[in-house]
Design an enzyme around this catalytic site. Structure first.
Site, PDB file in Angstrom:
ATOM      1  N   ARG A 199     -12.559   8.476 -14.396  1.00  0.00           N
ATOM      2  CA  ARG A 199     -12.801   7.044 -14.146  1.00  0.00           C
ATOM      3  C   ARG A 199     -14.297   6.742 -14.037  1.00  0.00           C
ATOM      4  O   ARG A 199     -14.729   5.639 -14.383  1.00  0.00           O
ATOM      5  CB  ARG A 199     -12.073   6.590 -12.882  1.00  0.00           C
ATOM      6  CG  ARG A 199     -10.618   6.268 -13.161  1.00  0.00           C
ATOM      7  CD  ARG A 199      -9.939   5.699 -11.942  1.00  0.00           C
ATOM      8  NE  ARG A 199      -8.650   5.137 -12.290  1.00  0.00           N
ATOM      9  CZ  ARG A 199      -7.592   5.150 -11.505  1.00  0.00           C
ATOM     10  NH1 ARG A 199      -7.661   5.692 -10.303  1.00  0.00           N
ATOM     11  NH2 ARG A 199      -6.462   4.603 -11.904  1.00  0.00           N
TER      12      ARG A 199
ATOM     13  N   LYS B 176       3.939   6.213  -6.625  1.00  0.00           N
ATOM     14  CA  LYS B 176       3.905   4.842  -6.101  1.00  0.00           C
ATOM     15  C   LYS B 176       5.248   4.172  -6.399  1.00  0.00           C
ATOM     16  O   LYS B 176       5.359   3.205  -7.156  1.00  0.00           O
ATOM     17  CB  LYS B 176       2.731   4.071  -6.710  1.00  0.00           C
ATOM     18  CG  LYS B 176       1.381   4.623  -6.249  1.00  0.00           C
ATOM     19  CD  LYS B 176       0.199   3.887  -6.851  1.00  0.00           C
ATOM     20  CE  LYS B 176      -1.118   4.480  -6.357  1.00  0.00           C
ATOM     21  NZ  LYS B 176      -2.295   3.974  -7.075  1.00  0.00           N
TER      22      LYS B 176
ATOM     23  N   GLY C 183      -0.699   1.454 -12.740  1.00  0.00           N
ATOM     24  CA  GLY C 183      -0.018   0.209 -12.360  1.00  0.00           C
ATOM     25  C   GLY C 183      -0.472  -0.946 -13.236  1.00  0.00           C
ATOM     26  O   GLY C 183       0.340  -1.766 -13.672  1.00  0.00           O
TER      27      GLY C 183
HETATM   28  N1  LIG Z   1       8.277  14.803  -6.806  1.00  0.00           N
HETATM   29  C1  LIG Z   1       7.152  14.353  -6.256  1.00  0.00           C
HETATM   30  N2  LIG Z   1       7.033  14.252  -4.905  1.00  0.00           N
HETATM   31  C2  LIG Z   1       5.879  13.795  -4.354  1.00  0.00           C
HETATM   32  N3  LIG Z   1       4.793  13.414  -5.060  1.00  0.00           N
HETATM   33  C3  LIG Z   1       4.862  13.495  -6.398  1.00  0.00           C
HETATM   34  C4  LIG Z   1       6.036  13.955  -7.067  1.00  0.00           C
HETATM   35  N4  LIG Z   1       5.815  13.912  -8.389  1.00  0.00           N
HETATM   36  C5  LIG Z   1       4.557  13.458  -8.565  1.00  0.00           C
HETATM   37  N5  LIG Z   1       3.975  13.210  -7.376  1.00  0.00           N
HETATM   38  C6  LIG Z   1       2.592  12.759  -7.105  1.00  0.00           C
HETATM   39  O1  LIG Z   1       2.336  11.532  -7.739  1.00  0.00           O
HETATM   40  C7  LIG Z   1       0.926  11.341  -7.716  1.00  0.00           C
HETATM   41  C8  LIG Z   1       0.512  10.394  -8.810  1.00  0.00           C
HETATM   42  O2  LIG Z   1       1.233   9.193  -8.694  1.00  0.00           O
HETATM   43  P1  LIG Z   1       0.682   7.780  -9.206  1.00  0.00           P
HETATM   44  O3  LIG Z   1      -0.503   7.374  -8.391  1.00  0.00           O
HETATM   45  O4  LIG Z   1       1.875   6.882  -9.187  1.00  0.00           O
HETATM   46  O5  LIG Z   1       0.225   8.100 -10.702  1.00  0.00           O
HETATM   47  P2  LIG Z   1      -0.974   7.463 -11.559  1.00  0.00           P
HETATM   48  O6  LIG Z   1      -2.251   7.612 -10.751  1.00  0.00           O
HETATM   49  O7  LIG Z   1      -1.008   8.256 -12.825  1.00  0.00           O
HETATM   50  O8  LIG Z   1      -0.593   6.016 -11.759  1.00  0.00           O
HETATM   51  C9  LIG Z   1       0.320  12.726  -7.851  1.00  0.00           C
HETATM   52  O9  LIG Z   1      -0.605  12.923  -6.813  1.00  0.00           O
HETATM   53  C10 LIG Z   1       1.537  13.668  -7.732  1.00  0.00           C
HETATM   54  O10 LIG Z   1       1.290  14.774  -6.881  1.00  0.00           O
HETATM   55  O1  LIG Z   2      -5.416   4.382  -8.751  1.00  0.00           O
HETATM   56  C1  LIG Z   2      -5.204   3.246  -9.152  1.00  0.00           C
HETATM   57  O2  LIG Z   2      -4.087   2.865  -9.813  1.00  0.00           O
HETATM   58  P1  LIG Z   2      -2.983   3.828 -10.547  1.00  0.00           P
HETATM   59  O3  LIG Z   2      -2.568   4.929  -9.575  1.00  0.00           O
HETATM   60  O4  LIG Z   2      -1.876   2.854 -10.807  1.00  0.00           O
HETATM   61  O5  LIG Z   2      -3.593   4.358 -11.806  1.00  0.00           O
HETATM   62  C2  LIG Z   2      -6.181   2.112  -8.994  1.00  0.00           C
HETATM   63  O6  LIG Z   2      -7.424   2.575  -8.474  1.00  0.00           O
HETATM   64  C3  LIG Z   2      -5.580   1.011  -8.113  1.00  0.00           C
HETATM   65  O7  LIG Z   2      -5.308   1.535  -6.846  1.00  0.00           O
HETATM   66  P2  LIG Z   2      -4.139   0.892  -5.939  1.00  0.00           P
HETATM   67  O8  LIG Z   2      -2.809   1.229  -6.589  1.00  0.00           O
HETATM   68  O9  LIG Z   2      -4.319   1.522  -4.573  1.00  0.00           O
HETATM   69  O10 LIG Z   2      -4.390  -0.604  -5.932  1.00  0.00           O
END
Ligand SMILES: Nc1ncnc2c1ncn2[C@@H]1O[C@H](COP(=O)(O)OP(=O)(O)O)[C@@H](O)[C@H]1O
Ligand SMILES: O=C(OP(=O)(O)O)[C@H](O)COP(=O)(O)O
Length: 411
Positions: free
Chosen positions: A37, A207, A381
């Site tokens: 990033r 998330k 997101g």
């Molecule tokens: N089964 C699981 N239980 C808990 N955490 C998980 C699981 N699978 C994935 N994760 C966690 O999800 C996190 C990423 O989620 P998220 O923020 O939604 O993705 P992104 O940043 O790509 O949008 C990672 O830190 C990973 O460790």
């Molecule tokens: O990590 C982020 O989003 P992402 O996990 O959806 O890629 C952005 O920095 C937004 O963070 P937020 O989901 O706490 O608003």
């Protein structure tokens, strides 16, 4: 939308520019484990510094509960990020000790043309995520730091958030889109409307409550939706499985059950998972069928049978969008599912987009060549909500700022 090139064309020598960036990188203590990033923010930052702007950057890190003093909690302090940014730019980047307080004012006033300052983690000010009046107030305070200045929005990962440094501030200053926001929206437009089919979406990550709503909106638009990561356990619970100590959104189980009935041919769920005795890299692990998850154990990755099934669903895809790792890829015993799915996506001839800070980081951690994917987006997101067809608040405000700036049109 007016762009940073328009702003540079107007001239920014010796002028303040407030730049919103997404520098929310994964950290292991003080170490940045993936600087994607920060790298993605560089083109706009360089463009403004080279044009002689006095650059004030605002960014968040994590989700501090408002009011935590920036810097005291190392997970919330931007100092490692600023150090890395300075290395990449090959120039000193200043860091303010507060968001809009005395340190921010003193350091902004001291900036010379071509110098950069990063304000403290903006989410340490509770007004960033507060109600409309509080957000207005913080936006005014941010604008006061850059008298006579302009605002550039380049934090694509955060444009889906109705937050002061993303939305309200763009109404206080002449507002422009940075290179990253312009490029990301241009690529993602290919996936909205009528993407080439079969169109397969893969969702995972942690998330869960953020994404379940998006998932139901995407289901009617896609041919297959593969669910892994923490979010699959709420679906598995809806299928009647006991998910042990895995992450579960109990209040969403009924919704998931309805979706499973309505979209039985579209949703693809894991049939096996890797479970662990505790959330630790050296925990005991087992690969089990989803119907045999031991009580108290946590599901931390999808299993090999599921990786093959997901691979088969991806084989003839023409368009793929993926957000959220399939497991806790940061720990080696739970990284195989994400790596296997990444290889399957890379092997298709589909136009593929990977979105999200952790998803992009997982691709790089797996050692896969980024060139094998169509686009790696910095926003998870944000790209998901973009794909739903929503005009995201951080983009809408740039479009309306453009309209109100046109001669003869009043805002
Ligand atoms: N089964 C699981 N239980 C808990 N955490 C998980 C699981 N699978 C994935 N994760 C966690 O999800 C996190 C990423 O989620 P998220 O923020 O939604 O993705 P992104 O940043 O790509 O949008 C990672 O830190 C990973 O460790
Ligand atoms: O990590 C982020 O989003 P992402 O996990 O959806 O890629 C952005 O920095 C937004 O963070 P937020 O989901 O706490 O608003």
């Amino acid at each position: 939308m007016r762009t940073v090139d328009d702003l540079v064309g107007e001239g920014v020598q010796d002028r303040f520019v407030l730049l919103r960036v997404d520098l929310n990188v994964p950290l292991d203590g003080w170490n940045i484990t993936d600087d994607g990033r920060i790298q993605a923010a560089l083109p706009t930052v360089r463009k403004l510094l080279d044009a002689g702007a006095k650059l004030v950057m605002t960014a968040h890190l994590g989700r501090p509960k408002g009011g935590e003093p920036p810097g005291r909690d190392r997970l919330m302090s931007l100092s490692p990020v600023v150090a890395r940014l300075g290395q990449l730019l090959d120039q000193r980047v200043h860091l303010a000790e507060d968001v809009v307080g005395p340190s921010a004012h003193e350091k902004a006033e001291a900036l010379e043309a071509g110098e950069a300052l990063v304000l403290a983690n903006v989410r340490c000010d509770p007004r960033e995520t507060g109600d409309a009046r509080e957000r207005e107030e913080l936006a005014s305070a941010l604008a006061e730091l850059v008298p006579g200045g302009a605002f550039v929005s380049d934090g694509f990962g955060v444009v889906h958030r109705e937050q002061a440094s993303v939305v309200e501030v763009a109404r206080k200053l002449p507002a422009y889109a940075g290179d990253l926001v312009a490029r990301e929206t241009e690529v993602l437009r290919r996936l909205v409307g009528d993407p080439e089919r079969p169109y397969v979406v893969i969702l995972g990550g942690s998330k869960v409550s953020d994404k379940l709503g998006v998932l139901s909106n995407l289901l009617p638009k896609v041919d297959k939706l593969l669910v892994g990561g923490a979010m699959c356990f709420t679906f598995l619970a809806a299928q009647g499985h006991d998910v042990g100590g895995s992450k579960l959104e109990s209040d969403q189980v009924d919704t998931c059950r309805e979706l499973l009935t309505k979209y039985a041919d579209t949703l693809v769920l894991p049939t096996d998972v890797v479970v662990a005795s505790e959330f630790a890299a050296d925990a005991q692990t087992r690969t089990v069928s989803v119907s045999e998850m031991p009580e108290g154990w946590l599901g931390l990755d999808i299993g090999p049978e599921t990786v093959s099934a997901f691979g088969a669903a991806l084989a003839d895809a023409a368009t793929v969008f993926w957000n959220g790792p399939m497991g806790v890829f940061e720990m080696e015993p739970f990284a195989a599912g994400t790596k296997g799915v990444a290889e399957a996506v890379a092997s298709t001839s589909a136009f593929s987009v990977i979105g999200g800070g952790d998803s992009a980081s997982a691709i790089r951690a797996a050692g896969l060549d980024e060139g094998r994917f169509g686009h790696i987006s910095t926003g998870g997101g944000a790209s998901l909500e973009f794909l739903e067809g929503h005009v995201l608040p951080g983009i809408a405000v740039l479009e309306s700022s453009h309209r109100s700036a046109r001669p003869g049109e009043e805002s």
